[in-house]
Design a protein around this motif. Structure first.
Motif, mmCIF file in Angstrom:
data_model
loop_
_atom_site.group_PDB
_atom_site.id
_atom_site.type_symbol
_atom_site.label_atom_id
_atom_site.label_comp_id
_atom_site.label_asym_id
_atom_site.label_seq_id
_atom_site.Cartn_x
_atom_site.Cartn_y
_atom_site.Cartn_z
ATOM 1 N N GLY A 229 -33.810 -10.619 20.556
ATOM 2 C CA GLY A 229 -33.494 -9.747 21.717
ATOM 3 C C GLY A 229 -32.479 -8.624 21.694
ATOM 4 N N ALA A 230 -32.287 -8.208 20.278
ATOM 5 C CA ALA A 230 -31.242 -7.466 19.795
ATOM 6 C C ALA A 230 -31.797 -6.159 19.392
ATOM 7 C CB ALA A 230 -30.122 -7.967 18.787
ATOM 8 N N ASP A 231 -31.116 -5.318 19.701
ATOM 9 C CA ASP A 231 -31.219 -3.798 19.027
ATOM 10 C C ASP A 231 -30.374 -3.707 17.650
ATOM 11 O OD1 ASP A 231 -31.464 -1.102 18.324
ATOM 12 O OD2 ASP A 231 -31.443 -0.397 20.609
ATOM 13 N N LEU A 232 -31.262 -3.905 16.814
ATOM 14 C CA LEU A 232 -30.426 -3.667 15.218
ATOM 15 C C LEU A 232 -30.258 -2.366 14.905
ATOM 16 C CD1 LEU A 232 -32.542 -6.549 13.558
ATOM 17 C CD2 LEU A 232 -30.467 -6.591 15.012
ATOM 18 N N GLY A 233 -30.927 -1.232 15.601
ATOM 19 C CA GLY A 233 -30.750 0.013 15.180
ATOM 20 C C GLY A 233 -31.661 0.203 13.806
ATOM 21 N N HIS A 234 -30.774 1.053 12.845
ATOM 22 C CA HIS A 234 -31.536 1.407 11.563
ATOM 23 C C HIS A 234 -30.681 1.046 10.494
ATOM 24 C CE1 HIS A 234 -34.756 3.782 13.413
ATOM 25 N NE2 HIS A 234 -33.751 4.240 14.560
ATOM 26 N N PRO A 235 -30.395 -0.201 10.365
ATOM 27 C CA PRO A 235 -29.502 -0.804 9.315
ATOM 28 C C PRO A 235 -29.892 -0.188 7.868
ATOM 29 C CG PRO A 235 -30.842 -2.497 9.931
ATOM 30 C CD PRO A 235 -31.052 -1.335 10.930
ATOM 31 N N ASP A 236 -29.068 0.060 7.094
ATOM 32 C CA ASP A 236 -29.297 0.372 5.803
ATOM 33 C C ASP A 236 -29.516 -1.026 4.981
ATOM 34 O OD1 ASP A 236 -26.645 -0.823 5.284
ATOM 35 O OD2 ASP A 236 -25.694 1.080 4.971
ATOM 36 N N ASP A 237 -29.795 -0.857 3.550
ATOM 37 C CA ASP A 237 -30.189 -2.168 2.766
ATOM 38 C C ASP A 237 -28.757 -3.079 2.797
ATOM 39 O OD1 ASP A 237 -32.663 -0.978 2.387
ATOM 40 O OD2 ASP A 237 -32.137 -0.463 0.268
ATOM 41 N N ALA B 223 -29.345 -11.904 23.430
ATOM 42 C CA ALA B 223 -30.193 -11.174 24.024
ATOM 43 C C ALA B 223 -29.733 -10.108 24.760
ATOM 44 C CB ALA B 223 -30.642 -12.262 25.310
ATOM 45 N N ASP B 224 -30.522 -8.941 24.641
ATOM 46 C CA ASP B 224 -30.506 -7.564 25.272
ATOM 47 C C ASP B 224 -28.973 -7.086 24.797
ATOM 48 O OD1 ASP B 224 -30.812 -5.385 26.808
ATOM 49 O OD2 ASP B 224 -29.758 -6.087 28.485
ATOM 50 N N CYS B 225 -28.634 -7.356 23.595
ATOM 51 C CA CYS B 225 -27.665 -6.979 22.797
ATOM 52 C C CYS B 225 -27.746 -5.920 21.700
ATOM 53 C CB CYS B 225 -26.949 -8.032 22.007
ATOM 54 S SG CYS B 225 -26.317 -9.520 22.993
ATOM 55 N N ARG B 226 -26.878 -5.044 21.495
ATOM 56 C CA ARG B 226 -27.003 -3.864 20.601
ATOM 57 C C ARG B 226 -26.069 -4.053 19.459
ATOM 58 N NH1 ARG B 226 -28.041 1.724 23.518
ATOM 59 N NH2 ARG B 226 -26.635 2.308 22.003
ATOM 60 N N LEU B 227 -26.330 -3.860 18.142
ATOM 61 C CA LEU B 227 -25.607 -3.685 17.061
ATOM 62 C C LEU B 227 -25.463 -2.406 16.256
ATOM 63 C CD1 LEU B 227 -26.814 -7.291 16.114
ATOM 64 C CD2 LEU B 227 -24.450 -6.730 16.652
ATOM 65 N N ILE B 228 -25.746 -1.301 16.949
ATOM 66 C CA ILE B 228 -26.067 0.079 16.185
ATOM 67 C C ILE B 228 -24.917 0.329 15.627
ATOM 68 C CG2 ILE B 228 -26.760 2.182 16.747
ATOM 69 C CD1 ILE B 228 -28.574 1.227 19.119
ATOM 70 N N GLY B 229 -24.945 0.933 14.392
ATOM 71 C CA GLY B 229 -23.802 1.322 13.605
ATOM 72 C C GLY B 229 -22.653 0.203 13.535
ATOM 73 N N ALA B 230 -22.734 -0.983 13.661
ATOM 74 C CA ALA B 230 -21.827 -1.994 13.712
ATOM 75 C C ALA B 230 -21.528 -2.170 12.151
ATOM 76 C CB ALA B 230 -22.012 -3.187 14.315
ATOM 77 N N ARG B 231 -20.185 -2.201 11.768
ATOM 78 C CA ARG B 231 -19.649 -2.655 10.480
ATOM 79 C C ARG B 231 -19.772 -4.344 10.195
ATOM 80 N NH1 ARG B 231 -16.149 -0.711 6.381
ATOM 81 N NH2 ARG B 231 -14.817 -2.149 5.528
ATOM 82 N N ALA C 292 -41.417 -4.951 11.649
ATOM 83 C CA ALA C 292 -42.115 -3.553 11.344
ATOM 84 C C ALA C 292 -41.301 -2.439 11.330
ATOM 85 C CB ALA C 292 -43.066 -3.733 12.220
ATOM 86 N N ALA C 293 -40.297 -2.032 12.186
ATOM 87 C CA ALA C 293 -39.625 -1.110 12.600
ATOM 88 C C ALA C 293 -38.710 -0.986 11.139
ATOM 89 C CB ALA C 293 -38.665 -1.366 13.716
ATOM 90 N N LEU C 294 -38.017 -2.123 10.583
ATOM 91 C CA LEU C 294 -37.317 -2.129 9.574
ATOM 92 C C LEU C 294 -38.236 -1.694 8.194
ATOM 93 C CD1 LEU C 294 -35.282 -5.411 10.114
ATOM 94 C CD2 LEU C 294 -34.574 -3.234 10.356
ATOM 95 N N PHE C 295 -39.306 -2.202 8.072
ATOM 96 C CA PHE C 295 -40.158 -1.644 7.234
ATOM 97 C C PHE C 295 -40.340 -0.040 7.181
ATOM 98 C CE2 PHE C 295 -41.402 -6.171 6.304
ATOM 99 C CZ PHE C 295 -41.188 -6.130 4.884
ATOM 100 N N ALA C 296 -40.856 0.323 8.359
ATOM 101 C CA ALA C 296 -41.102 1.686 8.705
ATOM 102 C C ALA C 296 -39.925 2.564 8.239
ATOM 103 C CB ALA C 296 -41.571 1.825 9.976
ATOM 104 N N ASP C 297 -38.624 2.080 8.578
ATOM 105 C CA ASP C 297 -37.576 2.829 8.060
ATOM 106 C C ASP C 297 -37.550 3.099 6.527
ATOM 107 O OD1 ASP C 297 -36.480 3.358 10.646
ATOM 108 O OD2 ASP C 297 -35.139 1.353 10.466
ATOM 109 N N ARG C 298 -38.194 2.228 5.861
ATOM 110 C CA ARG C 298 -38.280 2.382 4.243
ATOM 111 C C ARG C 298 -39.439 2.773 3.862
ATOM 112 N NH1 ARG C 298 -34.926 -0.627 6.376
ATOM 113 N NH2 ARG C 298 -32.766 -1.298 5.461
#
Length: 221
Positions: A185-193, A164-172, A210-216
């Protein structure tokens, strides 16, 4: 024993009596606690710059406020220890026993917890940006307000965890497990496939999907 507002920087404190101690407002920069018996001790508002707690017994110890760059907890016993609002930037916990340890409101940028022992620890409202957490278990954990940005979560187990209210942006996240994890409740950023496949079995929201589809280049209507 009580130590209040003392400059103990660079001191050797390895032979303290086997009893709880109170350190309040002390400068413990580069102090040596290697192998010391500190179970139940309190460290309140102390400077912990490169403080050496390796192999110390810190079971049920309390750390509140203060902190510093690169304190060392390698191979220490920290069963039931509590860290609240402590700066643990670049802290080293390799080999430490972290069973039922709680990190709350801590600054843990660049901390190294990979190789720590125990079934898991709790973390809340803490900044673990660029931290190395490889192989740590968060199975069934309730994670609130945690930043994992640009950290190494390779091999971590998030099975049944709620973020909840966590961020995973750019995480390996190579070989991380998110089975039945609630990521709504997490910010996943823009993960690659490749990263997206790691989330197999997790629960996300329609907006996240929807955001993940939009990235593609796919529009969801």
């Amino acid at each position: 024993m009580e130590f209040v507002d003392q400059d103990l920087s660079g001191s050797s404190l390895t032979d303290l009596p086997d009893e709880p101690h109170l350190f309040r407002g002390c400068d413990l920069s580069r102090a040596e606690f290697w192998g010391a018996s500190l179970a139940g001790s309190q460290f309140l508002g102390c400077v912990l710059e490169q403080t050496d707690f390796r192999r110390a017994d810190l079971d049920s110890a309390v750390f509140e406020g203060g902190g510093g760059l690169r304190p060392r907890f390698g191979d220490a016993d920290l069963l039931d220890a509590r860290f609240t609002d402590v700066d643990l930037s670049s802290a080293e916990f390799g080999g430490a026993l972290l069973t039922d340890v709680a990190f709350t409101g801590c600054r843990m940028i660049g901390a190294k917890l990979t190789g720590s022992r125990g079934p898991g620890f709790a973390v809340e409202r803490s900044n673990l940006t660029m931290a190395n957490l490889g192989g740590c278990s968060f199975r069934g954990a309730q994670l609130t307000g945690v930043r994992f940005d640009d950290g190494d979560l390779s091999g971590c187990d998030f099975t049944d965890a709620v973020l909840a209210d966590c961020r995973l942006i750019g995480a390996r996240m190579i070989n991380a497990v998110f089975e039945r994890a609630d990521l709504r409740g997490a910010d996943l950023g823009h993960p690659d496939d490749a990263t997206l496949r790691v989330f197999t079995g997790a629960v996300i929201s329609p907006a996240q999907a929807a955001a993940l589809f939009a990235d593609r280049g796919i529009k969801v209507v």
